[in-house]
Design a protein around this motif. Structure first.
Motif, PDB file in Angstrom:
ATOM      1  N   ALA A 133       0.822  -1.210   0.000  1.00  0.00           N
ATOM      2  CA  ALA A 133       0.000   0.000   0.000  1.00  0.00           C
ATOM      3  C   ALA A 133       0.855   1.259   0.000  1.00  0.00           C
ATOM      4  O   ALA A 133       0.430   2.313  -0.484  1.00  0.00           O
ATOM      5  CB  ALA A 133      -0.928  -0.005   1.208  1.00  0.00           C
ATOM      6  N   LEU A 134       2.069   1.160   0.545  1.00  0.00           N
ATOM      7  CA  LEU A 134       2.979   2.300   0.592  1.00  0.00           C
ATOM      8  C   LEU A 134       3.912   2.358  -0.615  1.00  0.00           C
ATOM      9  O   LEU A 134       4.630   3.347  -0.785  1.00  0.00           O
ATOM     10  CB  LEU A 134       3.815   2.242   1.872  1.00  0.00           C
ATOM     11  CG  LEU A 134       3.048   2.502   3.171  1.00  0.00           C
ATOM     12  CD1 LEU A 134       3.857   2.031   4.374  1.00  0.00           C
ATOM     13  CD2 LEU A 134       2.690   3.977   3.308  1.00  0.00           C
ATOM     14  N   GLY A 135       3.930   1.314  -1.409  1.00  0.00           N
ATOM     15  CA  GLY A 135       4.835   1.261  -2.546  1.00  0.00           C
ATOM     16  C   GLY A 135       6.258   0.938  -2.161  1.00  0.00           C
ATOM     17  O   GLY A 135       7.202   1.311  -2.862  1.00  0.00           O
ATOM     18  N   LEU A 136       6.429   0.207  -1.059  1.00  0.00           N
ATOM     19  CA  LEU A 136       7.753  -0.179  -0.580  1.00  0.00           C
ATOM     20  C   LEU A 136       7.958  -1.674  -0.750  1.00  0.00           C
ATOM     21  O   LEU A 136       7.000  -2.455  -0.695  1.00  0.00           O
ATOM     22  CB  LEU A 136       7.912   0.188   0.903  1.00  0.00           C
ATOM     23  CG  LEU A 136       7.935   1.677   1.239  1.00  0.00           C
ATOM     24  CD1 LEU A 136       7.807   1.885   2.744  1.00  0.00           C
ATOM     25  CD2 LEU A 136       9.208   2.343   0.715  1.00  0.00           C
ATOM     26  N   SER A 137       9.215  -2.066  -0.920  1.00  0.00           N
ATOM     27  CA  SER A 137       9.524  -3.491  -1.064  1.00  0.00           C
ATOM     28  C   SER A 137      10.026  -4.107   0.231  1.00  0.00           C
ATOM     29  O   SER A 137       9.960  -5.325   0.411  1.00  0.00           O
ATOM     30  CB  SER A 137      10.580  -3.691  -2.163  1.00  0.00           C
ATOM     31  OG  SER A 137      11.768  -2.982  -1.858  1.00  0.00           O
ATOM     32  N   GLU A 138      10.535  -3.282   1.158  1.00  0.00           N
ATOM     33  CA  GLU A 138      11.050  -3.820   2.416  1.00  0.00           C
ATOM     34  C   GLU A 138      11.054  -2.737   3.481  1.00  0.00           C
ATOM     35  O   GLU A 138      10.934  -1.543   3.192  1.00  0.00           O
ATOM     36  CB  GLU A 138      12.462  -4.366   2.234  1.00  0.00           C
ATOM     37  CG  GLU A 138      13.479  -3.325   1.788  1.00  0.00           C
ATOM     38  CD  GLU A 138      14.868  -3.919   1.579  1.00  0.00           C
ATOM     39  OE1 GLU A 138      14.997  -5.143   1.673  1.00  0.00           O
ATOM     40  OE2 GLU A 138      15.802  -3.139   1.329  1.00  0.00           O
ATOM     41  N   ALA A 139      11.181  -3.169   4.735  1.00  0.00           N
ATOM     42  CA  ALA A 139      11.267  -2.253   5.871  1.00  0.00           C
ATOM     43  C   ALA A 139      12.067  -2.924   6.963  1.00  0.00           C
ATOM     44  O   ALA A 139      12.171  -4.150   7.030  1.00  0.00           O
ATOM     45  CB  ALA A 139       9.876  -1.879   6.367  1.00  0.00           C
ATOM     46  N   ARG A 140      12.642  -2.107   7.836  1.00  0.00           N
ATOM     47  CA  ARG A 140      13.417  -2.639   8.959  1.00  0.00           C
ATOM     48  C   ARG A 140      12.493  -3.253  10.012  1.00  0.00           C
ATOM     49  O   ARG A 140      12.754  -4.341  10.523  1.00  0.00           O
ATOM     50  CB  ARG A 140      14.240  -1.521   9.588  1.00  0.00           C
ATOM     51  CG  ARG A 140      14.915  -1.911  10.909  1.00  0.00           C
ATOM     52  CD  ARG A 140      15.651  -0.740  11.532  1.00  0.00           C
ATOM     53  NE  ARG A 140      16.907  -0.480  10.851  1.00  0.00           N
ATOM     54  CZ  ARG A 140      18.102  -0.896  11.291  1.00  0.00           C
ATOM     55  NH1 ARG A 140      18.181  -1.607  12.410  1.00  0.00           N
ATOM     56  NH2 ARG A 140      19.193  -0.609  10.633  1.00  0.00           N
ATOM     57  N   ALA A 141      11.407  -2.531  10.380  1.00  0.00           N
ATOM     58  CA  ALA A 141      10.536  -3.009  11.458  1.00  0.00           C
ATOM     59  C   ALA A 141       9.252  -2.193  11.456  1.00  0.00           C
ATOM     60  O   ALA A 141       9.182  -1.091  10.899  1.00  0.00           O
ATOM     61  CB  ALA A 141      11.231  -2.873  12.819  1.00  0.00           C
ATOM     62  N   LEU A 142       8.238  -2.752  12.120  1.00  0.00           N
ATOM     63  CA  LEU A 142       6.971  -2.054  12.313  1.00  0.00           C
ATOM     64  C   LEU A 142       6.661  -2.013  13.805  1.00  0.00           C
ATOM     65  O   LEU A 142       6.827  -3.007  14.516  1.00  0.00           O
ATOM     66  CB  LEU A 142       5.835  -2.774  11.572  1.00  0.00           C
ATOM     67  CG  LEU A 142       4.442  -2.121  11.694  1.00  0.00           C
ATOM     68  CD1 LEU A 142       4.417  -0.769  10.983  1.00  0.00           C
ATOM     69  CD2 LEU A 142       3.358  -3.034  11.126  1.00  0.00           C
ATOM     70  N   TYR A 143       6.199  -0.847  14.259  1.00  0.00           N
ATOM     71  CA  TYR A 143       5.809  -0.644  15.652  1.00  0.00           C
ATOM     72  C   TYR A 143       4.387  -0.096  15.672  1.00  0.00           C
ATOM     73  O   TYR A 143       3.896   0.447  14.684  1.00  0.00           O
ATOM     74  CB  TYR A 143       6.758   0.331  16.346  1.00  0.00           C
ATOM     75  CG  TYR A 143       8.179  -0.162  16.410  1.00  0.00           C
ATOM     76  CD1 TYR A 143       8.668  -0.813  17.552  1.00  0.00           C
ATOM     77  CD2 TYR A 143       9.043   0.003  15.334  1.00  0.00           C
ATOM     78  CE1 TYR A 143       9.966  -1.276  17.609  1.00  0.00           C
ATOM     79  CE2 TYR A 143      10.349  -0.466  15.380  1.00  0.00           C
ATOM     80  CZ  TYR A 143      10.798  -1.102  16.523  1.00  0.00           C
ATOM     81  OH  TYR A 143      12.087  -1.573  16.572  1.00  0.00           O
ATOM     82  N   ARG A 144       3.751  -0.215  16.851  1.00  0.00           N
ATOM     83  CA  ARG A 144       2.371   0.256  16.954  1.00  0.00           C
ATOM     84  C   ARG A 144       2.143   1.021  18.253  1.00  0.00           C
ATOM     85  O   ARG A 144       2.609   0.616  19.318  1.00  0.00           O
ATOM     86  CB  ARG A 144       1.394  -0.926  16.884  1.00  0.00           C
ATOM     87  CG  ARG A 144      -0.054  -0.485  16.991  1.00  0.00           C
ATOM     88  CD  ARG A 144      -1.030  -1.574  16.634  1.00  0.00           C
ATOM     89  NE  ARG A 144      -2.407  -1.059  16.694  1.00  0.00           N
ATOM     90  CZ  ARG A 144      -3.436  -1.547  16.039  1.00  0.00           C
ATOM     91  NH1 ARG A 144      -3.260  -2.604  15.247  1.00  0.00           N
ATOM     92  NH2 ARG A 144      -4.636  -1.025  16.153  1.00  0.00           N
ATOM     93  N   THR A 145       1.465   2.150  18.133  1.00  0.00           N
ATOM     94  CA  THR A 145       0.826   2.832  19.268  1.00  0.00           C
ATOM     95  C   THR A 145      -0.579   3.168  18.755  1.00  0.00           C
ATOM     96  O   THR A 145      -1.320   2.255  18.389  1.00  0.00           O
ATOM     97  CB  THR A 145       1.600   4.083  19.711  1.00  0.00           C
ATOM     98  OG1 THR A 145       1.786   4.951  18.577  1.00  0.00           O
ATOM     99  CG2 THR A 145       2.964   3.717  20.257  1.00  0.00           C
ATOM    100  N   ASP A 146      -0.960   4.447  18.734  1.00  0.00           N
ATOM    101  CA  ASP A 146      -2.174   4.825  18.009  1.00  0.00           C
ATOM    102  C   ASP A 146      -1.963   4.642  16.510  1.00  0.00           C
ATOM    103  O   ASP A 146      -2.918   4.428  15.765  1.00  0.00           O
ATOM    104  CB  ASP A 146      -2.526   6.299  18.268  1.00  0.00           C
ATOM    105  CG  ASP A 146      -2.913   6.560  19.703  1.00  0.00           C
ATOM    106  OD1 ASP A 146      -3.343   5.609  20.386  1.00  0.00           O
ATOM    107  OD2 ASP A 146      -2.796   7.712  20.147  1.00  0.00           O
TER     108      ASP A 146
END
Length: 262
Positions: A133-146
């Motif tokens: 959805a963001l047009g990215l192929s990879e990311a280091r990590a995902l975090y969550r708050t609000d």
């Protein structure tokens, strides 16, 4: 009925930068549906309303679609209006909000400092479909708050993001922040919130209550220079003193002062 309205570019020292917010001082609260319709008519990411309550102010924030629990740039805009346009003499402004008491102070050169509670991000698995959805192929990590806080390694990708906002609106979070270190700042970010009626917010002060503690820990420093935005950008100073608070500082610039007729 006539209501005074200010439009302030928050996190910018000049007009046309940072993030615009409408600020409407009230003598007493209007019905919620009227507050929401005014915010919809303003068609800005946030409209802030405040009512004096003793030595403090009750403060609420509305996007064009919903009332929200916390908004940094509209808080800064409201404080700027009180200090710079309405002659408020208090050294520290105290706002009663759905997120508790928020305090804003002003230093000698006009920099406004907002004292917000930390929202410590928690690591989660990267949600299916988020990168696409963001047009990215990879990311280091995902975090969550609000929000989701998606950390990537290449800051140069931030500028060119072209998200699928319909796809992003399906994720059950307030918004999605994409952030990376570098590009002349400690970290840079873009924030997308189609679920709350704001496809992209140029500068999201409240998102930095999660972003700042993450980057403070990762970079090993408690004072951070930050920039947020795509075509339109703003700058923030974030300090993480380690007491469960984040001090988010910036400037404001008046774009408009007028009257609403309803």
């Amino acid at each position: 009925m006539q209501l005074e309205i200010f439009q302030v570019d928050a996190f910018s020292s000049v007009p046309f930068g940072g993030n615009p917010a409408a600020v409407i001082p009230l003598q007493q609260w209007l019905p919620d549906d009227v507050l929401q319709r005014i915010a919809e008519e303003n068609n800005l990411s946030e409209t802030a309303y405040f009512v004096r309550n003793g030595e403090a102010f009750d403060l609420r924030w509305f996007t064009p679609a919903v009332e929200v629990d916390l908004c940094g740039h509209a808080t800064l805009a409201a404080a700027w209006v009180l200090f710079e346009q309405l002659g408020e003499q208090a050294e520290v402004l105290r706002f009663n909000t759905r997120s508790g008491e928020l305090r804003v102070s002003r230093n000698a050169d006009g920099l406004l400092a907002m004292d917000f509670p930390v929202k410590q991000p928690v690591a989660v698995e990267i949600a299916p479909g988020l990168l696409e959805a963001l047009g990215l192929s990879e990311a280091r990590a995902l975090y969550r708050t609000d929000d989701y806080v998606l950390v990537i390694d290449d800051a140069s990708l931030i500028e060119g993001l072209k998200p699928d906002f319909v796809a992003l609106s399906s994720f059950d979070v307030r918004g999605i922040a994409v952030t990376a270190a570098g590009r002349g700042f400690d970290f840079v970010t873009r924030w997308f919130g189609p679920r709350v009626g704001v496809n992209e917010d140029p500068v999201t002060g409240s998102a930095h209550t999660s972003l700042a503690p993450y980057w403070a820990e990762r970079l090993g420093k408690n004072s951070l220079r930050c920039e947020q935005g795509g075509a339109r950008k703003g700058q923030l100073q974030c300090d993480v003193p380690g007491n469960g608070r984040v001090i988010i500082s910036g400037r404001g610039a008046l774009y408009l002062r007028g009257v609403i007729f309803i």
